[in-house]
Structure formats: C-alpha cells, structure tokens
Design a protein around this motif. Structure first.
Motif, PDB file in Angstrom:
ATOM      1  N   PHE A   1       3.780   5.680  -5.629  1.00  0.00           N
ATOM      2  CA  PHE A   1       3.699   5.745  -7.095  1.00  0.00           C
ATOM      3  C   PHE A   1       2.534   6.624  -7.529  1.00  0.00           C
ATOM      4  CE2 PHE A   1       6.162   1.638  -7.472  1.00  0.00           C
ATOM      5  CZ  PHE A   1       7.224   2.231  -8.121  1.00  0.00           C
ATOM      6  N   VAL A   2       1.410   6.479  -6.812  1.00  0.00           N
ATOM      7  CA  VAL A   2       0.232   7.264  -7.186  1.00  0.00           C
ATOM      8  C   VAL A   2       0.552   8.753  -7.117  1.00  0.00           C
ATOM      9  CG1 VAL A   2      -2.036   7.951  -6.367  1.00  0.00           C
ATOM     10  CG2 VAL A   2      -1.536   5.560  -6.662  1.00  0.00           C
TER      11      VAL A   2
ATOM     12  N   ALA B   1      -1.898   1.802  -9.076  1.00  0.00           N
ATOM     13  CA  ALA B   1      -3.167   1.103  -8.887  1.00  0.00           C
ATOM     14  C   ALA B   1      -2.917  -0.374  -8.608  1.00  0.00           C
ATOM     15  CB  ALA B   1      -4.039   1.273 -10.126  1.00  0.00           C
TER      16      ALA B   1
ATOM     17  N   GLY C   1       0.938   3.960  -2.860  1.00  0.00           N
ATOM     18  CA  GLY C   1       0.627   5.358  -2.592  1.00  0.00           C
ATOM     19  C   GLY C   1       1.718   6.275  -3.124  1.00  0.00           C
TER      20      GLY C   1
ATOM     21  N   ILE D   1      -1.620  -0.907  -4.996  1.00  0.00           N
ATOM     22  CA  ILE D   1      -2.645  -0.666  -3.977  1.00  0.00           C
ATOM     23  C   ILE D   1      -3.658  -1.806  -3.972  1.00  0.00           C
ATOM     24  CG2 ILE D   1      -4.619   0.791  -3.400  1.00  0.00           C
ATOM     25  CD1 ILE D   1      -2.975   3.175  -3.794  1.00  0.00           C
ATOM     26  N   LEU D   2      -4.092  -2.222  -5.170  1.00  0.00           N
ATOM     27  CA  LEU D   2      -5.069  -3.308  -5.215  1.00  0.00           C
ATOM     28  C   LEU D   2      -4.467  -4.601  -4.665  1.00  0.00           C
ATOM     29  CD1 LEU D   2      -6.853  -2.589  -8.595  1.00  0.00           C
ATOM     30  CD2 LEU D   2      -7.757  -2.315  -6.311  1.00  0.00           C
TER      31      LEU D   2
ATOM     32  N   LEU E   1       0.836  -1.205   0.000  1.00  0.00           N
ATOM     33  CA  LEU E   1       0.000   0.000   0.000  1.00  0.00           C
ATOM     34  C   LEU E   1       0.867   1.249   0.000  1.00  0.00           C
ATOM     35  CD1 LEU E   1      -2.900  -0.922   2.428  1.00  0.00           C
ATOM     36  CD2 LEU E   1      -3.058  -0.480  -0.004  1.00  0.00           C
TER      37      LEU E   1
ATOM     38  N   MET F   1      -8.713  -2.986 -15.259  1.00  0.00           N
ATOM     39  CA  MET F   1      -7.865  -1.806 -15.393  1.00  0.00           C
ATOM     40  C   MET F   1      -6.705  -2.077 -16.331  1.00  0.00           C
ATOM     41  SD  MET F   1      -7.761  -0.135 -11.645  1.00  0.00           S
ATOM     42  CE  MET F   1      -7.568   1.611 -11.831  1.00  0.00           C
ATOM     43  N   VAL F   2      -6.151  -3.285 -16.257  1.00  0.00           N
ATOM     44  CA  VAL F   2      -5.060  -3.624 -17.172  1.00  0.00           C
ATOM     45  C   VAL F   2      -5.557  -3.622 -18.615  1.00  0.00           C
ATOM     46  CG1 VAL F   2      -3.558  -5.510 -17.887  1.00  0.00           C
ATOM     47  CG2 VAL F   2      -3.700  -4.893 -15.502  1.00  0.00           C
TER      48      VAL F   2
ATOM     49  N   GLY G   1       0.782   6.987 -16.520  1.00  0.00           N
ATOM     50  CA  GLY G   1       1.076   5.564 -16.568  1.00  0.00           C
ATOM     51  C   GLY G   1       1.564   5.022 -15.232  1.00  0.00           C
ATOM     52  N   ILE G   2       2.381   5.816 -14.519  1.00  0.00           N
ATOM     53  CA  ILE G   2       2.879   5.311 -13.226  1.00  0.00           C
ATOM     54  C   ILE G   2       1.721   5.083 -12.273  1.00  0.00           C
ATOM     55  CG2 ILE G   2       4.612   5.612 -11.430  1.00  0.00           C
ATOM     56  CD1 ILE G   2       5.625   7.992 -12.834  1.00  0.00           C
ATOM     57  N   THR G   3       0.808   6.071 -12.162  1.00  0.00           N
ATOM     58  CA  THR G   3      -0.286   5.887 -11.205  1.00  0.00           C
ATOM     59  C   THR G   3      -1.194   4.771 -11.648  1.00  0.00           C
ATOM     60  OG1 THR G   3      -1.543   7.537 -12.368  1.00  0.00           O
ATOM     61  CG2 THR G   3      -0.444   8.240 -10.388  1.00  0.00           C
ATOM     62  N   ASP G   4      -1.483   4.731 -12.963  1.00  0.00           N
ATOM     63  CA  ASP G   4      -2.506   3.791 -13.410  1.00  0.00           C
ATOM     64  C   ASP G   4      -2.025   2.356 -13.404  1.00  0.00           C
ATOM     65  OD1 ASP G   4      -4.228   5.783 -13.632  1.00  0.00           O
ATOM     66  OD2 ASP G   4      -4.579   5.634 -15.780  1.00  0.00           O
ATOM     67  N   SER G   5      -0.749   2.132 -13.724  1.00  0.00           N
ATOM     68  CA  SER G   5      -0.327   0.729 -13.722  1.00  0.00           C
ATOM     69  C   SER G   5       0.327   0.340 -12.399  1.00  0.00           C
ATOM     70  CB  SER G   5       0.578   0.443 -14.918  1.00  0.00           C
ATOM     71  OG  SER G   5       1.516   1.473 -15.108  1.00  0.00           O
ATOM     72  N   ALA G   6       1.459   0.953 -12.079  1.00  0.00           N
ATOM     73  CA  ALA G   6       2.147   0.521 -10.864  1.00  0.00           C
ATOM     74  C   ALA G   6       1.372   0.915  -9.605  1.00  0.00           C
ATOM     75  CB  ALA G   6       3.553   1.106 -10.824  1.00  0.00           C
TER      76      ALA G   6
END
Lengths: 157, 107, 330, 93
Positions: B21-22, B50, B19, B53-54, B15, B77-78, B43-48
C-alpha cells in the motif's frame, strides 16, 4: 469538575503508558505535569471558548474497527486505480449533509471521510461536508448515510 | 504451530501488505493528474499503509512498552493525518486550486 | 554490500538531492518546506548511525521549531529570492569551489565510515564515560550523564548561548508595530477551520505532556531539557497558529515568558552555587547528597535538565511570538 | 518481511521526494513533504525493529506530533506574499 476529569484522565493514561517507570519520584513528577498541563488547558478554554472535550464513547473502538475495514477496502480500490494502465478517474465534488451533529461528531465524520482513500473532505460547516471523490458513486455512498449514522450513534450515551 | 510462529506469520503478511500500500500511494502521488487526486493516493499510504505496517510491528513485539508506543503512534496518526490533509485541501480550495475533471490535461 | 550500507547510501543520496533542490528553488516558502524535509532525512540518518539523542533533537528542532521560525521570518520579508546578476556569480562560485575543494581535501584525513580505531573510539575517556558512568552516576542513558553531569560546564555554556540569542532577538523585535488593518484581510484564519481547531485543541495538551515526559525520562531514553523545551514550545506555537497570537498571549502572558527566560539559567547556576555552598565543586552534584552520591547526581541532573527546559521553551516561544507578532495579530 | 517493509518505505520516500521537487506549486510540495514526514515515522519504527532497539519509537511518536505542527505552520504563514504585492509599495522587482 467533569470537564477536568475528561481532560485529565486521558492525559494521565498517556503519561502512565509512556512512562513505564513507576517510582515515587516519576509518579510525582507526572502528577506535577498533569497539574501544569491541566492548568494551561483550563486557561486556553477561557480564552478561546472552543469548548472541545474528548467525549470517549464506549462505542468508539467498535467504530474504529468498522472504519479500519472501510479504509482497507477503499485502499484496495484506489490502489487498483494507481496500478491500472489507464486510471479511470472521474473526480466529483458534492455536498453530503451533516444534519444536527455536535461539532466533535462533525469533525469525526469529516476526518473519517478523509481517512478513507477515494473521498476527501474539502470544507466543513453546518450545511454539510463538501467532499471530493475519485468517482461520483463514493459520494453517493456517503450521502446514503451509513457512516453518518455510525458517527451519530457515537454521540448517544 | 506455536503461538509465536503464528504471530510471525501474521506480522509478515501485514508488513508485506502495508509495504504494498505504501508503494502504491507513492506511485499514485506521481501518476495522478492533480493536487486533489494525489491527496487520495497519499491517503492510501498514510492510512492503510501506515496502519498495516504498525500493526505488523505490533505482532512482531512481545514488549509492553513497545506495543504501547506503536498503538500511540497509530492513534496520533489517525488523529493528525486526515486533519493535515483536510487543512491542506481546504486551503488549496480557498486559494482556488483548480479541480481536475476527466479529460482535462494533467497538471 | 550490506543492507545498512545501502540504507546509508540511499539516505545520503536523498539528502544531497534535497540540498541541491533547496539551492535551485527561488520560491522561498517551498525551499523552507524542503529544509524541513532535509531535517527529516538527516534525523533518519542519525537514527541509522545509532545517535538517538541527536536524532531526537534534530526532529524536534529541525521540523518543529526552525521551520516555523523560518516561515515567520519569510512572513516579514518577501518570499522570492532576488535574481543575482550573472557577473556577480563568478566570484561567489570561485569562493564556493575553493571552500568545497578544501573540504573534500580534508575528508581524506577523516577516518573511514564505521572504523573502530578512530580517536573517538580509542581514547580512554570514551571507555571511562561508557564504563564508569553507571557506577558514578547510575543512570542508563550515558548521553545524559555526559551532557548534564560530566560536561555540565559545556551545557551551561550552551544554555547561555540560547539565552543570549533569545535576548538579542527580543531586543530587536519585541516592540512590534501593529499590522496594518488592510493587510490582514486575506490572512488564513485557522480558527475558522473547524477540524483544525478541534483537533489542535485536543492535541495540544498531549504535546505538552509528551514534552514533560521527554524532560523527565532523559535518564532512561533519548531526551532531556533541550528537546523537551522545543517540544513544549512547538505545542504552544500550534495553539498560537490556530487560535491567534493574542489568544496565546492571554494563556501565557509575554511578561511571564520574559521572566522564565532568565529563570532557567539562574536555576542552573543556582544548582552549581548550591553545590559550592555544600562543600563541593561548582556543578558537582555529589555534594547534594554526600551519603549516596547517586541520589545527588540524579537530583542534580533532574534540576539542570528542568532549568534547560524552562529557558529553551521560553526563548523559543518568545522568539516565535516576536517574529509572528509583527504580522499575526489575531 | 521487515526488510521488505523498509524497502517499500525508502522507495516511497524517493517517490515523494520526486513529487516535492516537481511541484507544481506550493500545495503539491507540502503534500509530498507531509507524506515524507509520515514515511519517516514508519522508517524510524521499522528501523528500530531491524536494529533491535525499539526505543526508537519515541522518535516516531515525536515525528507524528511535530510534523502536524509544521504543516499547520505552513498553512498559517504562507499567505503574506500577495499582501506585500497589493498592499504596499515596498516590493521592488
């Protein structure tokens, strides 16, 4: 028949894991859902002739793991650019060849490129994928073809 | 050490990393000089971000229903994330949005 | 200050900032995108307030359909707001200040945030719904029992509103002139976008299955007919956006859609009439199975939710088709 | 750590919002709003765990699907402006 199974099995799995209530009523409603959605999907296929099917290769999980590793490393690299006082950005645009991939593989390849921070697929056609990257060496790495090869190996069954 | 404690620890680390990366992506979205470079930041927030965190939440739960939904969200999401950004980039390219080169003014 | 108050405050701040930005923007496409963002924020707020069903609806309607419909409308008009001359701003400003002032004055009468002694909390009917619905109706999600059973009349009314609105829009827009050929040449044909085409094709069936899941599991979690209908429609809209309107019309012909619109309303009313024929009151589902009222309630709610889903999905899809049909031909 | 992740997501929402306000132009805004959408998914997911009601994840799933439709819709439907200007005379300033 094979087409239908390829489509319906993932959908059935999707319904089953979502539902979590395995009563007779809900299972029959699920079956009804699958019939309706498969029918609609069959109709779309006759309309657009896109002929897309989910070919779930057994190697896919392994590929996703490898991709996750790549994404992580690339994210660290780009994050360092974000936080550095003077980001050293040298954007470059170039083509990386796709070879004779199937359409689905092209899509997986291009999306993997986009998913990895630092590289971004701009356009995709049979000539190749036009890639925008934060530094030219990233495109060089793609052109060297490791990711391409791994996507190719997903096709072999 | 019990298994649940290990899971807690792993989840905490994931987590925190997610956070980080987000936020990095968010800052990059503001700092980077043009549309295309900003996509990399997103891209960093959306792939790494997210993803981590998930995954962290996945280690946080013991319920099957919850775990399934987390995995499904991750899968979707992927599937959709890169598609949406690629479509954006391609449309921007077609519309002639300029590609920033080193040394130019930021826009 | 507790974390939840802090989260509420920050989300509200974001919401207000978004609203102000929407009013400032003259470029209407951008403003429409921000309304989508507004929906996202308000849905997050609803989640924070534990109104899961509302959040679900806001997410489905606000992001999935209304953005698409707004954009469809903008495609028919022009996308820059006209500049209002300054002297005409004064009367409008006066009205806005008056209305805003009245609202702020009225806010004093509202209960404070999270107060436990408000009429909503204290009224005996709340207790009845929360306590007795398990016994009366026997499904875990009280929102669904209230919506579909206790207040079945209201919901029928809402469905008729959607039906009427849909019919009105269709009467105004259904006979679309074909788009002029020379106007189409710069249009973005997404079917040429290989990735979008492939992924949408893969995704569409999953969205549809998810819609059915939402429809049939409204008893257990957030969801129900309205949300399901909207999600189904948005899955279909995705197909139309990517493969063109003509393609989507071949998959689901306009005539079928037009039949489905009244079908849902008729099914809803039909359930009520069946109740009366079986000796109950209108929409008294117990009469469907007098031996075990819970089974009757369950069946009645399922039928009614399905009816809602059919009409909502058909109306949304038909409205999108008729807006888009004026421009989008391929 | 749930709180830390929550704070990170909220802060990033604000950052995305700033980019959405600043633009410049349609594409930067869509990009920011698309990112805001994925952050909402994370927000809802983490919030579900904070509140202890993971049913919220259904909403997250819905967002992940619907956000995509919205972005595709924007790309598909925002290309009429110039058409009006070039194509017909009915656009008055």
């Amino acid at each position: 028949m094979v087409w239908m199974l390829r489509l319906t099995l993932p959908l059935a799995g999707f319904w089953l894991v979502l539902s979590g209530h395995y009563t007779f009523l809900l299972l029959s409603l699920g079956a009804l859902t699958l019939v309706i959605v498969t029918w609609i999907a069959w109709r779309t296929d006759t309309v657009d002739r896109a002929g897309v099917a989910l070919h779930l290769s057994p190697r896919l999980p392994l590929y996703l793991l490898w991709l996750a590793k790549e994404v992580f490393l690339a994210s660290v690299a780009v994050s360092r650019q974000v936080w550095s006082l003077r980001p050293a950005l040298r954007p470059a645009v170039d083509l990386t060849p796709v070879g004779d991939m199937s359409e689905l593989s092209q899509v997986i390849y291009a999306n993997s490129i986009t998913l990895t921070p630092g590289t971004l697929s701009l356009t995709v056609d049979d000539n190749g994928v036009e890639v925008h990257s934060l530094k030219a060496s990233d495109i060089g790495e793609l052109q060297a073809g490791e990711m391409h090869g791994r996507v190719r190996r997903l096709e072999v069954r | 050490m019990s298994a649940s404690l290990v899971a807690e620890l792993v989840s905490g680390v994931l987590l925190a990393a997610g956070g980080l990366f987000v936020i990095s992506g968010g800052v990059g979205l503001l700092r980077f000089p043009d549309f295309y470079t900003r996509i990399h930041a997103v891209g960093i927030t959306d792939s790494a971000g997210a993803g981590l965190i998930l995954l962290g939440l996945l280690f946080h739960t013991t319920s099957w229903d919850t775990a399934v939904r987390l995995v499904l969200i991750l899968l979707f999401m992927v599937l959709t994330g890169p598609t949406a950004t690629h479509a954006l980039a391609q449309a921007a390219r077609r519309d002639g949005v300029h590609v920033w080169r080193e040394g130019e003014r930021r826009r | 200050m507790s974390t939840f108050v802090l989260m509420n405050v920050s989300l509200f701040a974001i919401l207000i900032a978004t609203a102000l930005a929407i009013t400032r923007l003259r470029a209407l496409y951008e403003a429409t995108m921000l309304t989508a963002l507004f929906s996202l924020v308000s849905a997050s707020l609803f989640v924070l307030l534990d109104a899961v069903d509302v959040a679900f609806t806001e997410a489905a309607v606000g992001v999935g359909i209304s953005t698409v419909l707004f954009l469809g409308v903008l495609a028919l008009t022009r996308s820059r707001e006209a500049v209002t001359p300054r002297h005409r701003l004064w009367p409008a400003g006066f009205v806005v200040l008056l209305a805003g002032g009245t609202l702020i004055y009225a806010v004093q009468d509202l209960p404070s945030f999270g107060a436990a002694d408000t009429p909503v909390q204290a009224h005996p009917v709340t207790e009845t719904y929360l306590e007795e619905s398990q016994h009366d109706i026997g499904i875990p999600n009280t929102v669904t029992s209230v919506l579909a059973s206790y207040r079945g009349y209201d919901t029928l009314g809402e469905l008729v509103v959607i039906f009427t609105a849909g019919v009105a829009v269709l009467m105004l827009l259904a006979h679309a002139p074909r788009p002029r050929e020379h106007l189409v040449h710069r249009e973005l044909i997404l079917a040429d976008y290989r990735i979008v085409r492939v992924i949408s094709k893969i995704l569409m069936p999953f969205i549809l299955v998810f819609a059915f899941y939402v429809l049939f599991h409204g008893d257990y979690g957030p969801g129900g007919g309205f949300q399901a209908g909207v999600i189904f429609a948005s899955g279909f809209v995705l197909y139309a956006l990517v493969f063109g309107l003509d393609g989507a019309r071949q998959v689901l012909p306009q005539s079928v859609l037009l039949w489905l619109i009244p079908l849902g309303v008729l099914l809803y009313v039909g359930v009520g009439v069946a109740n009366m024929l079986l000796g109950g009151a209108f929409l008294d589902y117990n009469s469907l199975n007098p031996g075990d009222p819970e089974v009757g309630q369950h069946a009645g709610i399922l039928l009614v939710e399905t009816a809602i889903g059919i009409t909502v999905a058909a109306v949304m899809a038909a409205v999108f088709f008729s807006f888009a049909g004026r421009r989008l031909s391929r | 750590m749930l709180y830390a992740a929550m704070v990170a997501v909220l802060v990033t929402m604000v950052l995305a919002l700033a980019r959405a306000f600043m633009g410049p132009g349609l594409y930067n805004r869509i990009l920011a709003i698309n990112m805001f959408g994925t952050k909402t998914v994370l927000f809802v997911a983490v919030l579900g765990f904070l509140v202890g009601e993971p049913e919220f994840l259904d909403i997250g799933l819905l967002y992940a699907l619907v956000n995509f439709v919205a972005v595709i819709a924007v790309l598909r439907l925002t290309h009429y402006d110039e058409l009006l200007v070039e194509g017909s005379g009915d656009e008055s300033p």
